[in-house]
Design an enzyme around this catalytic site. Structure first.
Site, PDB file in Angstrom:
ATOM      1  N   GLN A 115       0.738  -1.067  -0.022  1.00  0.00           N
ATOM      2  CA  GLN A 115      -0.018   0.064  -0.085  1.00  0.00           C
ATOM      3  C   GLN A 115       1.061   1.215   0.137  1.00  0.00           C
ATOM      4  O   GLN A 115       1.780   1.305   0.856  1.00  0.00           O
ATOM      5  CB  GLN A 115      -1.059  -0.067   1.223  1.00  0.00           C
ATOM      6  N   SER A 143       0.833   6.799   2.250  1.00  0.00           N
ATOM      7  CA  SER A 143       1.364   8.011   3.128  1.00  0.00           C
ATOM      8  C   SER A 143       2.409   8.749   2.462  1.00  0.00           C
ATOM      9  O   SER A 143       3.220   8.096   1.528  1.00  0.00           O
ATOM     10  CB  SER A 143       1.755   7.517   4.357  1.00  0.00           C
ATOM     11  N   SER A 199       3.687  -0.432   3.877  1.00  0.00           N
ATOM     12  CA  SER A 199       3.802  -1.686   4.324  1.00  0.00           C
ATOM     13  C   SER A 199       4.109  -2.794   3.258  1.00  0.00           C
ATOM     14  O   SER A 199       3.514  -2.644   2.240  1.00  0.00           O
ATOM     15  CB  SER A 199       2.398  -2.142   5.023  1.00  0.00           C
ATOM     16  N   GLU A 209     -10.239  -1.407   5.499  1.00  0.00           N
ATOM     17  CA  GLU A 209      -9.004  -1.091   6.131  1.00  0.00           C
ATOM     18  C   GLU A 209      -9.487  -1.149   7.825  1.00  0.00           C
ATOM     19  O   GLU A 209      -8.945  -1.507   8.588  1.00  0.00           O
ATOM     20  CB  GLU A 209      -7.918  -0.143   5.753  1.00  0.00           C
ATOM     21  N   ASN A 217      -5.664   7.141  15.446  1.00  0.00           N
ATOM     22  CA  ASN A 217      -6.818   7.018  16.157  1.00  0.00           C
ATOM     23  C   ASN A 217      -7.322   8.392  16.553  1.00  0.00           C
ATOM     24  O   ASN A 217      -8.568   8.687  16.763  1.00  0.00           O
ATOM     25  CB  ASN A 217      -6.597   6.413  17.491  1.00  0.00           C
ATOM     26  N   GLU A 218      -6.724   9.714  16.547  1.00  0.00           N
ATOM     27  CA  GLU A 218      -7.033  10.873  16.570  1.00  0.00           C
ATOM     28  C   GLU A 218      -8.078  11.144  15.678  1.00  0.00           C
ATOM     29  O   GLU A 218      -9.238  11.735  15.811  1.00  0.00           O
ATOM     30  CB  GLU A 218      -5.830  11.968  16.734  1.00  0.00           C
TER      31      GLU A 218
END
Length: 381
Positions: free
Chosen positions: A125, A128, A160, A244, A362-363
């Site tokens: 993937q 980013s 990844s 995902e 998570n934010e």
């Protein structure tokens, strides 16, 4: 919700269990974050594929068994309970494949999916970028039109599996003049061994190259590797993120099996007088069971025609935090012996630390939960 399975489902479970008992390697494979381990895990994908266990929910024409979500969840329970190897192909089968089923042409599916199912082609993937992580719409990598395709230029990072993978998928800016950042993006697949691609592995805490950064210099990607229409990349990417963050990347079977191993660890290493650690073990079992029930509730909703929406953010926050807590409990139980438990506990713990970051931090997920599920006002960003 009916939790009792039909005779047909239980027959499927028995078939899967029998096959796994006969084929799961007697000794754990080397870490898939090494060249040796990556090759061994690719061979395991081929073993699974030979008897159509690598992608059980896919249509038979692509190497699957065409089973529904209930049987897929049952297979996952049996797979992880059997101690089977981690899936080196998970980026492809869990993220790219659902996107292809929803948005690709029949020709693309016929060309890409069979080699993904067999493990012949392993996917990375490539989303980013150095200045664009969870704020994916700010990405700057570009795809410029050329004869017969596109020229890709830019840098991707924290990719990844890219250190050893064959191909990658990502989104690129094809219209820099679009009025909004999430417009003018295109979803593309590309060859990691194509001229112009430089792969630079990134070492994890344990030194293994679980990630890589990619430098793209005028890399040619043919038109046939565009998924959907040019300029529609954001809409298509959002379906990938739903998978995902949802249940495909972290099925409950994985956590149920890990919680069972943790209980076994407590029985052999636990101090009955250490009630605090005992309670953490109990919390891990309760957490796995709660996640299982939450997933079955979602499965019932999907079976009735529902889809994954903002609820996938609840999944993501839960499993990423749970994964860390479970593995830290195991390491505390082992004490100094944890240094020798690399394959079973230490390496998965290192990987779990990245959970609150990848697939959208998570934010970001908490913002989504607050705004879209709870209806709270938007915060300052």
């Amino acid at each position: 919700m009916e939790l009792a399975h039909t005779a047909d489902v239980e027959a499927f479970r028995a078939e899967a269990r029998t096959w796994l008992r006969a084929h799961v390697p007697a000794r754990p494979l080397p870490s898939l974050e090494t060249a040796e381990g990556f090759a061994a895990h690719r061979e395991w994908e081929a073993v699974l594929h030979a008897d159509r266990w690598s992608v059980v929910s896919w249509p038979e024409e692509y190497g699957g068994r065409g089973v529904d979500i209930v049987k897929w969840l049952v297979f996952e329970e049996e797979y992880w309970a059997a101690g089977a190897p981690g899936r080196v192909s998970q980026n492809g089968i869990n993220l790219l494949a659902p996107t292809l089923f929803d948005h690709a042409s029949p020709q693309q599916r016929a060309r890409v999916l069979p080699s993904m199912a067999s493990g012949e082609v392993i996917w990375a993937q490539a989303w980013s970028e150095p200045e664009s992580g969870s704020d994916l719409a700010s990405l700057t990598s570009r795809a410029v039109r050329t004869e017969g395709g596109w020229l890709l230029t830019g840098q991707k990072t924290w990719s990844s599996r890219a250190a050893f993978a064959d191909r990658a998928f990502g989104i690129f800016r094809t219209d820099p003049d679009a009025p909004k950042p999430h417009q003018g993006l295109t979803y593309l697949m590309f060859d990691l061994r194509a001229p112009g691609v430089t792969v630079r592995p990134i070492g994890r805490l344990d030194g293994k190259p679980a990630f890589a950064e990619l430098f793209l210099d005028q890399v040619f990607a043919p038109d046939e590797d565009v998924i959907g229409e040019p300029g529609q990349g954001w809409r298509i990417a959002m379906s990938t993120t739903g998978n995902e963050r949802g249940l495909t990347l972290r099925s409950p079977g994985r956590f149920l099996a890990a919680a069972d191993r943790l209980v076994g660890l407590w029985r052999t290493h636990g101090d009955p007088s250490d009630t605090a650690l005992r309670d953490r073990v109990a919390d891990a079992v309760v957490g796995a069971r709660a996640y299982e029930l939450f997933t079955w509730a979602n499965a019932s909703r999907f079976a009735a025609g529902g889809t994954i929406g903002a609820e996938s953010s609840l999944n993501k926050v839960f499993w990423s935090q749970y994964d860390i807590a479970l593995h830290e409990t195991a390491l505390d139980l082992l004490g100094a012996d944890a240094e020798l438990a690399e394959g079973e506990w230490a390496e998965p713990w290192v990987f779990s630390l990245a959970g609150p970051i990848y697939a959208g931090t998570n934010e970001i997920q908490r913002d989504i939960i607050a705004e879209r599920l709870l209806g709270l006002p938007k915060g300052r960003r």
